[in-house]
Write a protein that holds these residues in place. Structure first.
Motif, PDB file in Angstrom:
ATOM      1  N   TYR A   1       6.343  -8.232 -17.010  1.00 44.51           N
ATOM      2  CA  TYR A   1       7.340  -9.212 -17.447  1.00 44.51           C
ATOM      3  C   TYR A   1       6.843 -10.031 -18.630  1.00 44.51           C
ATOM      4  CZ  TYR A   1      10.433  -8.070 -13.598  1.00 44.51           C
ATOM      5  OH  TYR A   1      11.290  -7.405 -12.763  1.00 44.51           O
ATOM      6  N   ASP A   2       5.544 -10.335 -18.673  1.00 46.66           N
ATOM      7  CA  ASP A   2       4.990 -11.076 -19.810  1.00 46.66           C
ATOM      8  C   ASP A   2       5.112 -10.256 -21.090  1.00 46.66           C
ATOM      9  OD1 ASP A   2       4.351 -13.185 -18.192  1.00 46.66           O
ATOM     10  OD2 ASP A   2       2.213 -12.686 -18.022  1.00 46.66           O
ATOM     11  N   GLY A   3       4.921  -8.928 -20.970  1.00 45.88           N
ATOM     12  CA  GLY A   3       4.997  -8.065 -22.143  1.00 45.88           C
ATOM     13  C   GLY A   3       6.420  -7.850 -22.626  1.00 45.88           C
ATOM     14  N   GLY A   4       7.385  -7.955 -21.726  1.00 43.23           N
ATOM     15  CA  GLY A   4       8.784  -7.819 -22.104  1.00 43.23           C
ATOM     16  C   GLY A   4       9.233  -6.410 -22.429  1.00 43.23           C
ATOM     17  N   LYS A   5       8.405  -5.420 -22.113  1.00 42.92           N
ATOM     18  CA  LYS A   5       8.750  -4.027 -22.444  1.00 42.92           C
ATOM     19  C   LYS A   5       9.145  -3.202 -21.223  1.00 42.92           C
ATOM     20  CE  LYS A   5       5.668  -4.223 -26.397  1.00 42.92           C
ATOM     21  NZ  LYS A   5       4.473  -3.672 -27.087  1.00 42.92           N
ATOM     22  N   MET A   6       8.972  -3.812 -20.048  1.00 45.51           N
ATOM     23  CA  MET A   6       9.317  -3.144 -18.798  1.00 45.51           C
ATOM     24  C   MET A   6       9.908  -4.177 -17.845  1.00 45.51           C
ATOM     25  SD  MET A   6       5.985  -0.755 -18.103  1.00 45.51           S
ATOM     26  CE  MET A   6       4.913  -1.702 -19.168  1.00 45.51           C
ATOM     27  N   TYR A   7      10.624  -3.670 -16.870  1.00 47.07           N
ATOM     28  CA  TYR A   7      11.043  -4.522 -15.766  1.00 47.07           C
ATOM     29  C   TYR A   7      10.959  -3.713 -14.477  1.00 47.07           C
ATOM     30  CZ  TYR A   7      15.625  -2.197 -16.077  1.00 47.07           C
ATOM     31  OH  TYR A   7      16.640  -1.281 -16.113  1.00 47.07           O
ATOM     32  N   LEU A   8      10.757  -4.413 -13.383  1.00 48.65           N
ATOM     33  CA  LEU A   8      10.526  -3.748 -12.095  1.00 48.65           C
ATOM     34  C   LEU A   8      11.847  -3.503 -11.374  1.00 48.65           C
ATOM     35  CD1 LEU A   8       7.910  -2.918 -10.508  1.00 48.65           C
ATOM     36  CD2 LEU A   8       8.328  -4.923  -9.082  1.00 48.65           C
ATOM     37  N   ASN A   9      12.066  -2.253 -10.971  1.00 54.80           N
ATOM     38  CA  ASN A   9      13.263  -1.965 -10.178  1.00 54.80           C
ATOM     39  C   ASN A   9      12.939  -1.313  -8.836  1.00 54.80           C
ATOM     40  OD1 ASN A   9      12.561   0.592 -11.043  1.00 54.80           O
ATOM     41  ND2 ASN A   9      14.667   1.237 -11.457  1.00 54.80           N
ATOM     42  N   GLY A  10      11.620  -1.132  -8.540  1.00 49.85           N
ATOM     43  CA  GLY A  10      11.257  -0.540  -7.259  1.00 49.85           C
ATOM     44  C   GLY A  10       9.824  -0.844  -6.870  1.00 49.85           C
ATOM     45  N   ILE A  11       9.562  -0.829  -5.571  1.00 50.50           N
ATOM     46  CA  ILE A  11       8.199  -0.994  -5.041  1.00 50.50           C
ATOM     47  C   ILE A  11       7.936   0.150  -4.078  1.00 50.50           C
ATOM     48  CG2 ILE A  11       6.582  -2.475  -3.786  1.00 50.50           C
ATOM     49  CD1 ILE A  11       8.303  -4.873  -4.569  1.00 50.50           C
ATOM     50  N   HIS A  12       6.792   0.801  -4.263  1.00 50.35           N
ATOM     51  CA  HIS A  12       6.484   2.022  -3.516  1.00 50.35           C
ATOM     52  C   HIS A  12       5.109   1.923  -2.864  1.00 50.35           C
ATOM     53  CE1 HIS A  12       4.621   6.277  -3.956  1.00 50.35           C
ATOM     54  NE2 HIS A  12       5.255   6.242  -2.810  1.00 50.35           N
ATOM     55  N   SER A  13       5.001   2.484  -1.674  1.00 50.88           N
ATOM     56  CA  SER A  13       3.703   2.626  -1.021  1.00 50.88           C
ATOM     57  C   SER A  13       3.683   3.899  -0.199  1.00 50.88           C
ATOM     58  CB  SER A  13       3.406   1.426  -0.106  1.00 50.88           C
ATOM     59  OG  SER A  13       2.123   1.559   0.469  1.00 50.88           O
ATOM     60  N   HIS A  14       2.548   4.567  -0.231  1.00 47.63           N
ATOM     61  CA  HIS A  14       2.324   5.744   0.620  1.00 47.63           C
ATOM     62  C   HIS A  14       1.004   5.484   1.341  1.00 47.63           C
ATOM     63  CE1 HIS A  14       2.770  10.153   1.535  1.00 47.63           C
ATOM     64  NE2 HIS A  14       1.472   9.990   1.783  1.00 47.63           N
ATOM     65  N   ILE A  15       1.086   5.135   2.614  1.00 46.93           N
ATOM     66  CA  ILE A  15      -0.075   4.558   3.291  1.00 46.93           C
ATOM     67  C   ILE A  15      -1.059   5.583   3.848  1.00 46.93           C
ATOM     68  CG2 ILE A  15       1.165   2.444   3.847  1.00 46.93           C
ATOM     69  CD1 ILE A  15       1.569   3.512   6.691  1.00 46.93           C
ATOM     70  N   GLY A  16      -0.704   6.864   3.854  1.00 46.62           N
ATOM     71  CA  GLY A  16      -1.625   7.857   4.375  1.00 46.62           C
ATOM     72  C   GLY A  16      -0.914   9.126   4.761  1.00 46.62           C
ATOM     73  N   THR A  17      -1.650  10.019   5.414  1.00 46.85           N
ATOM     74  CA  THR A  17      -1.082  11.297   5.812  1.00 46.85           C
ATOM     75  C   THR A  17      -1.268  11.509   7.299  1.00 46.85           C
ATOM     76  OG1 THR A  17      -1.056  13.675   5.310  1.00 46.85           O
ATOM     77  CG2 THR A  17      -3.205  12.606   5.362  1.00 46.85           C
ATOM     78  N   PHE A  18      -0.325  12.203   7.906  1.00 42.70           N
ATOM     79  CA  PHE A  18      -0.346  12.476   9.343  1.00 42.70           C
ATOM     80  C   PHE A  18      -0.555  11.177  10.133  1.00 42.70           C
ATOM     81  CE2 PHE A  18      -1.225  14.729  13.284  1.00 42.70           C
ATOM     82  CZ  PHE A  18      -0.489  15.884  13.142  1.00 42.70           C
ATOM     83  N   MET A  19       0.298  10.214   9.854  1.00 40.75           N
ATOM     84  CA  MET A  19       0.177   8.892  10.448  1.00 40.75           C
ATOM     85  C   MET A  19       0.697   8.901  11.889  1.00 40.75           C
ATOM     86  SD  MET A  19      -1.225   7.224   8.043  1.00 40.75           S
ATOM     87  CE  MET A  19      -1.080   5.562   8.669  1.00 40.75           C
ATOM     88  N   LEU A  20      -0.177   8.573  12.824  1.00 46.95           N
ATOM     89  CA  LEU A  20       0.169   8.605  14.245  1.00 46.95           C
ATOM     90  C   LEU A  20       0.561   7.238  14.785  1.00 46.95           C
ATOM     91  CD1 LEU A  20      -2.623  11.045  15.496  1.00 46.95           C
ATOM     92  CD2 LEU A  20      -0.216  11.568  15.064  1.00 46.95           C
ATOM     93  N   ASP A  21       0.515   6.235  13.934  1.00 46.11           N
ATOM     94  CA  ASP A  21       0.879   4.882  14.345  1.00 46.11           C
ATOM     95  C   ASP A  21       2.112   4.435  13.573  1.00 46.11           C
ATOM     96  OD1 ASP A  21       1.045   2.271  15.191  1.00 46.11           O
ATOM     97  OD2 ASP A  21      -0.772   1.599  14.154  1.00 46.11           O
ATOM     98  N   ALA A  22       3.274   4.468  14.210  1.00 48.06           N
ATOM     99  CA  ALA A  22       4.507   4.068  13.538  1.00 48.06           C
ATOM    100  C   ALA A  22       4.467   2.606  13.123  1.00 48.06           C
ATOM    101  CB  ALA A  22       5.707   4.331  14.445  1.00 48.06           C
ATOM    102  N   ASN A  23       3.699   1.786  13.845  1.00 50.20           N
ATOM    103  CA  ASN A  23       3.628   0.358  13.532  1.00 50.20           C
ATOM    104  C   ASN A  23       3.015   0.110  12.155  1.00 50.20           C
ATOM    105  OD1 ASN A  23       3.893  -2.512  14.556  1.00 50.20           O
ATOM    106  ND2 ASN A  23       1.704  -2.477  14.061  1.00 50.20           N
ATOM    107  N   ALA A  24       2.196   1.046  11.678  1.00 53.13           N
ATOM    108  CA  ALA A  24       1.609   0.892  10.345  1.00 53.13           C
ATOM    109  C   ALA A  24       2.705   0.833   9.287  1.00 53.13           C
ATOM    110  CB  ALA A  24       0.650   2.042  10.057  1.00 53.13           C
ATOM    111  N   TYR A  25       3.803   1.543   9.503  1.00 57.97           N
ATOM    112  CA  TYR A  25       4.922   1.498   8.564  1.00 57.97           C
ATOM    113  C   TYR A  25       5.655   0.161   8.636  1.00 57.97           C
ATOM    114  CZ  TYR A  25       4.266   6.449   7.664  1.00 57.97           C
ATOM    115  OH  TYR A  25       3.742   7.661   7.292  1.00 57.97           O
ATOM    116  N   LYS A  26       5.656  -0.439   9.801  1.00 56.07           N
ATOM    117  CA  LYS A  26       6.243  -1.778   9.927  1.00 56.07           C
ATOM    118  C   LYS A  26       5.435  -2.779   9.110  1.00 56.07           C
ATOM    119  CE  LYS A  26       7.577  -5.221  13.404  1.00 56.07           C
ATOM    120  NZ  LYS A  26       7.645  -5.533  14.861  1.00 56.07           N
ATOM    121  N   VAL A  27       4.112  -2.672   9.194  1.00 57.72           N
ATOM    122  CA  VAL A  27       3.243  -3.562   8.417  1.00 57.72           C
ATOM    123  C   VAL A  27       3.456  -3.335   6.930  1.00 57.72           C
ATOM    124  CG1 VAL A  27       0.848  -4.151   7.897  1.00 57.72           C
ATOM    125  CG2 VAL A  27       1.513  -3.655  10.261  1.00 57.72           C
ATOM    126  N   ALA A  28       3.486  -2.061   6.524  1.00 55.76           N
ATOM    127  CA  ALA A  28       3.659  -1.741   5.108  1.00 55.76           C
ATOM    128  C   ALA A  28       5.002  -2.240   4.589  1.00 55.76           C
ATOM    129  CB  ALA A  28       3.545  -0.229   4.908  1.00 55.76           C
TER     130      ALA A  28
END
Length: 442
Positions: free
Chosen positions: A203-230
């Motif tokens: 935003y300070d640079g004025g050349k981009m703006y944010l339209n999304g936030i993404h996270s991929h917390i791991g693979t073969f995740m056996l704890d669904a609660n981790a997605y709640k935290v994320a």
């Protein structure tokens, strides 16, 4: 009178009092004669062995189950098919026909999606390495760019100047969700404030703006609660950005990592017991969105799950070439498929099924591949009856990552067959040959 094949007798100690490390009881045989009504023997006779086989029916069932779990709880959800999981054209087409957009992590995958007719606006461009010219093309075509690092921000600022435009981007973040290992290699860290500082720079640079936030917390995740935290942390960052920069974040992306019904090595509980359901994952994510949403409008939700939708729909048919006795008395079978085709054998215990019932008691056996490599072991401890040369074994689930990570090493990569929803098998990839391997050599 027919000749009886003589085999030197051996003595193997079998423990009956407790579950043996070799698994199956003496007389138990796991048998699979067909896949979706198509005989495994007919498949290998017609298309050769080894061969990958995919079930379109099972793909669609998995997709519909997962999509229903989310869409019944949330009004605006879209799946992005993870190309790296399985980028065979016909497999990608199945998912696109079901409603998935494309999620890619390289210029190769981006080009593949475009060649399949997917528009730039329907491509999520992830990954830590995006070559400059390809990143520029993706920007021009309106792809969803997920920024991974500061050098990429530099490139995007230059591209914005070249094109004379303000570029909408999403940011990938990593965080502590209480699981180990923490996937901190990708994106900007949430807890340290790196993610917020990167957004501030946009935003300070004025050349981009944010339209999304993404996270991929791991693979073969056996704890669904981790997605709640994320999801909670993503929504908190979303609220902060919208407040501080008078912005509107259009979407959030929870990535993938949902587990399939594969059996992890070193885990003695069945996948049926430890793997969360589609509803478990969906409930954890959507609840966190509703609880933490601070704006009048709910964000669009993207998911990039691959493994959970394709793994159990994939099979590898392989044939016995021969066998030998090892010094410890164990029988070692030589198959025409090995770790060159089953990259994930490092982490998973596959289901091994025979093409028919074989006479005789089971004995400790090992399944080796065709490679001249000591590490070429598909299964080290397995109780099997005496198998014939040419016996067909079905190995599953192998739909996720095994084909895309299979190696052109020592042996040609095999053919691939898709069984459609009407139970008809068709070739979707021919077996490699010398021309396939050498066509770019000079």
């Amino acid at each position: 009178m027919s000749d009886v094949k003589y085999e030197k007798p051996t003595i193997n100690k079998i423990e009956f009092a407790m579950a043996s490390k070799y698994g199956s009881p003496l007389k138990t045989q796991n048998i699979r004669t067909e896949i979706d009504g198509v005989s495994v023997n007919e498949l290998t006779e017609k298309y050769g062995s080894p061969i990958f086989v995919f079930s379109q029916r099972q793909i669609e069932e998995k997709y519909n189950t997962l999509y229903s779990a989310f869409s019944s709880r949330y009004p605006d959800v879209t799946f992005g098919w993870s190309y790296k999981t399985n980028y065979l054209n016909e497999i990608c087409k199945v998912f696109h026909n079901l409603g998935s957009i494309a999620e890619v992590v390289s210029e190769f995958e981006y080009q593949k999606a475009r060649a399949l007719g997917i528009e730039g606006k329907d491509i999520i461009f992830n990954g830590p390495y995006k070559p400059y010219e390809d990143l520029k093309i993706a920007v021009q075509e309106g792809a969803k760019i997920h920024v991974d690092n500061l050098f990429e921000l530099n490139d995007l600022e230059k591209i914005a100047d070249e094109l004379g435009m303000k570029i909408p981007v999403a940011i990938r973040i990593n965080m502590d969700t209480g699981t180990y290992p923490q996937w901190s290699r990708f994106g900007f860290n949430y807890e340290s404030g790196d993610a917020y500082e990167a957004i501030k720079r946009m935003y300070d640079g004025g050349k981009m703006y944010l339209n999304g936030i993404h996270s991929h917390i791991g693979t073969f995740m056996l704890d669904a609660n981790a997605y709640k935290v994320a999801t909670t942390k993503i929504m908190q960052l979303k609220a902060q950005v919208e407040n501080d920069f008078n912005a509107e974040i259009e979407y959030i992306d929870l990535g993938g990592g949902f587990a399939s019904k594969s059996n992890l090595k070193g885990v003695y509980q069945s996948a049926d017991v430890i793997v969360p359901t589609a509803d478990d994952y969906a409930q954890a994510i959507t609840d966190a969105i509703y609880v933490n949403n601070k704006s009048e409008k709910l964000p669009k939700l993207y998911l990039e799950t691959g493994r959970a939708m394709i793994d159990e729909a994939g099979y590898l048919l392989t044939s016995v070439h021969g066998y030998k006795r090892f010094p410890d008395g164990k029988k070692g079978y030589i198959l025409d498929a090995g770790v060159n085709l089953l990259y994930t054998s490092t982490w998973y215990n596959f289901n091994i099924e025979l093409d028919k019932h074989y006479e005789g008691e089971n004995e400790p056996s090992m399944l080796n591949g065709p490679l001249c490599m000591n590490i070429d072991v598909i299964e080290e401890h397995l109780m099997l009856p005496a198998l014939d040369r040419g016996s067909v074994l079905t190995i599953s689930p192998v739909g996720a990552y095994n084909y895309t990570q299979s190696m052109q090493f020592i042996r040609y990569k095999p053919a691939v067959v898709l069984i459609d929803t009407e139970g008809k098998a068709r070739l979707i990839k021919e077996v490699d040959d010398l021309a396939t391997v050498n066509y770019k050599e000079v």
